[in-house]
Design an enzyme around this catalytic site. Structure first.
Site, short mmCIF file in Angstrom:
data_model
loop_
_atom_site.label_atom_id
_atom_site.label_comp_id
_atom_site.label_asym_id
_atom_site.label_seq_id
_atom_site.Cartn_x
_atom_site.Cartn_y
_atom_site.Cartn_z
N ARG A 108 -0.41 -8.32 13.50
CA ARG A 108 -0.98 -7.32 12.57
C ARG A 108 -1.91 -7.98 11.56
NH1 ARG A 108 4.22 -4.80 10.48
NH2 ARG A 108 2.90 -3.48 9.19
N LYS A 166 0.83 -1.22 0.00
CA LYS A 166 0.00 0.00 0.00
C LYS A 166 0.86 1.26 0.00
CE LYS A 166 -2.21 -0.70 3.90
NZ LYS A 166 -1.70 -1.99 4.34
N ARG A 190 11.38 -1.69 10.59
CA ARG A 190 10.40 -1.26 11.59
C ARG A 190 10.30 -2.32 12.68
NH1 ARG A 190 5.10 0.22 8.22
NH2 ARG A 190 4.23 -0.83 10.03
N ARG A 213 11.73 -5.83 4.00
CA ARG A 213 11.35 -4.41 3.97
C ARG A 213 12.24 -3.56 4.87
NH1 ARG A 213 5.12 -2.76 4.44
NH2 ARG A 213 5.21 -3.18 6.67
N ARG A 255 -9.32 1.64 9.15
CA ARG A 255 -8.97 0.25 9.44
C ARG A 255 -10.04 -0.46 10.25
NH1 ARG A 255 -2.96 1.16 9.15
NH2 ARG A 255 -1.92 -0.84 9.30
P1 AMP Z 1 1.09 0.98 9.03
O1 AMP Z 1 2.35 1.72 8.77
O2 AMP Z 1 -0.08 1.50 8.22
O3 AMP Z 1 1.23 -0.52 8.88
O4 AMP Z 1 0.69 1.26 10.56
C1 AMP Z 1 1.55 0.88 11.61
C2 AMP Z 1 0.78 0.75 12.91
O5 AMP Z 1 0.19 2.00 13.24
C3 AMP Z 1 -0.38 -0.23 12.89
O6 AMP Z 1 0.03 -1.57 13.13
C4 AMP Z 1 -1.26 0.31 14.01
O7 AMP Z 1 -0.73 0.00 15.29
C5 AMP Z 1 -1.10 1.82 13.83
N1 AMP Z 1 -2.13 2.38 12.89
C6 AMP Z 1 -1.90 3.01 11.71
N2 AMP Z 1 -3.05 3.40 11.15
C7 AMP Z 1 -4.03 3.00 12.00
C8 AMP Z 1 -5.46 3.10 11.98
N3 AMP Z 1 -6.10 3.67 10.97
N4 AMP Z 1 -6.13 2.57 13.04
C9 AMP Z 1 -5.50 1.99 14.07
N5 AMP Z 1 -4.17 1.86 14.15
C10 AMP Z 1 -3.44 2.36 13.12
#
Ligand code: AMP
Length: 216
Positions: free
Chosen positions: A171, A13, A160, A127, A88
């Protein structure tokens, strides 16, 4: 161009969102990037989000809805946007729908990326991200010019903490339980288009462009 990108972690994404935003000149709204910056800066939101992020769990809706409302209050969303990682949950989707209705900027398309668990695990293992500018790389699929170093600013690339295997499993669970219900949610509204994320980033980008042609 007002888009939402949906999909499990590792589906690509972030890469697709960055390419789309470059192509169409619209802001890339990544709640994951915003939260990582808030954690780094030690803000109130960062303090609330940190433990959830470290555990691979979703940050509560009340926090996230505040984050997205604040982001849209900047006003650049009127040019269009690509939302990456938000919404989400169904609660977030409902809040977004009313916020964007208020702003007169309804979502035009939701792209749902799909990938097998093996693909996800392979993608996430390789990654790396620039801790300074957040540019994503992949040891095999999108290597930097010089191994381990960001092409843009020369920073050392990092993994990360939530990309470690046991966190990835958590996740994926959060995706299946809390985010996957958004597929029928947006299908019902006629907004959803599915794209396979198994191919190379360039091929996936071409597939995404195809589902967007009707909007151009
Ligand atoms: P990402 O980089 O999009 O994979 O987000 C990393 C982490 O941030 C996720 O595993 C969640 O802990 C938190 N996170 C990001 N966006 C959201 C969202 N819309 N709702 C809840 N948690 C989020």
């Amino acid at each position: 161009m007002r888009l939402v990108l949906l999909g499990p972690p590792g589906a690509g994404k972030g890469t697709q969102a960055a390419d789309l935003c470059r192509r169409f000149g619209v802001p890339h709204i990544s709640t994951g990037d915003m939260l990582r910056e808030s954690v780094k800066a030690g803000t109130e939101v960062g303090k609330k989000a940190q433990s959830y992020m470290e555990a691979g769990k979703l940050v509560p809706d009340a926090v996230m809805i505040g984050v997205i409302e604040e982001r849209f209050s900047r006003g650049d969303g009127s040019r269009g946007f690509v939302l990456d990682g938000f919404p989400r949950t169904v609660g977030q989707a409902e809040a977004l729908e009313s916020l964007l209705a208020r702003l007169g900027l309804p979502i035009q398309r939701v792209i749902s990326f799909s990938a097998s668990d093996e693909t996800i695990v392979e993608r996430i293992a390789g990654r790396r991200t620039c801790p300074a500018c957040q540019t994503p790389y992949h040891a095999r699929f999108q290597p930097p010019r010089k191994a381990g170093v960001c092409d843009r600013d020369g920073e050392e690339l990092a993994q990360r903490p939530d990309d470690r295997e046991e966190k990835v499993r958590e996740r994926l669970r959060a995706y299946r339980d809390q985010t996957a219900p958004l597929v029928p949610y947006y299908e019902k509204r006629g907004l959803l288009r599915g794209v396979s994320a198994e191919a190379s980033p360039d091929e996936v980008f071409r597939a995404v462009e195809k589902v967007l042609t009707a909007l151009a």
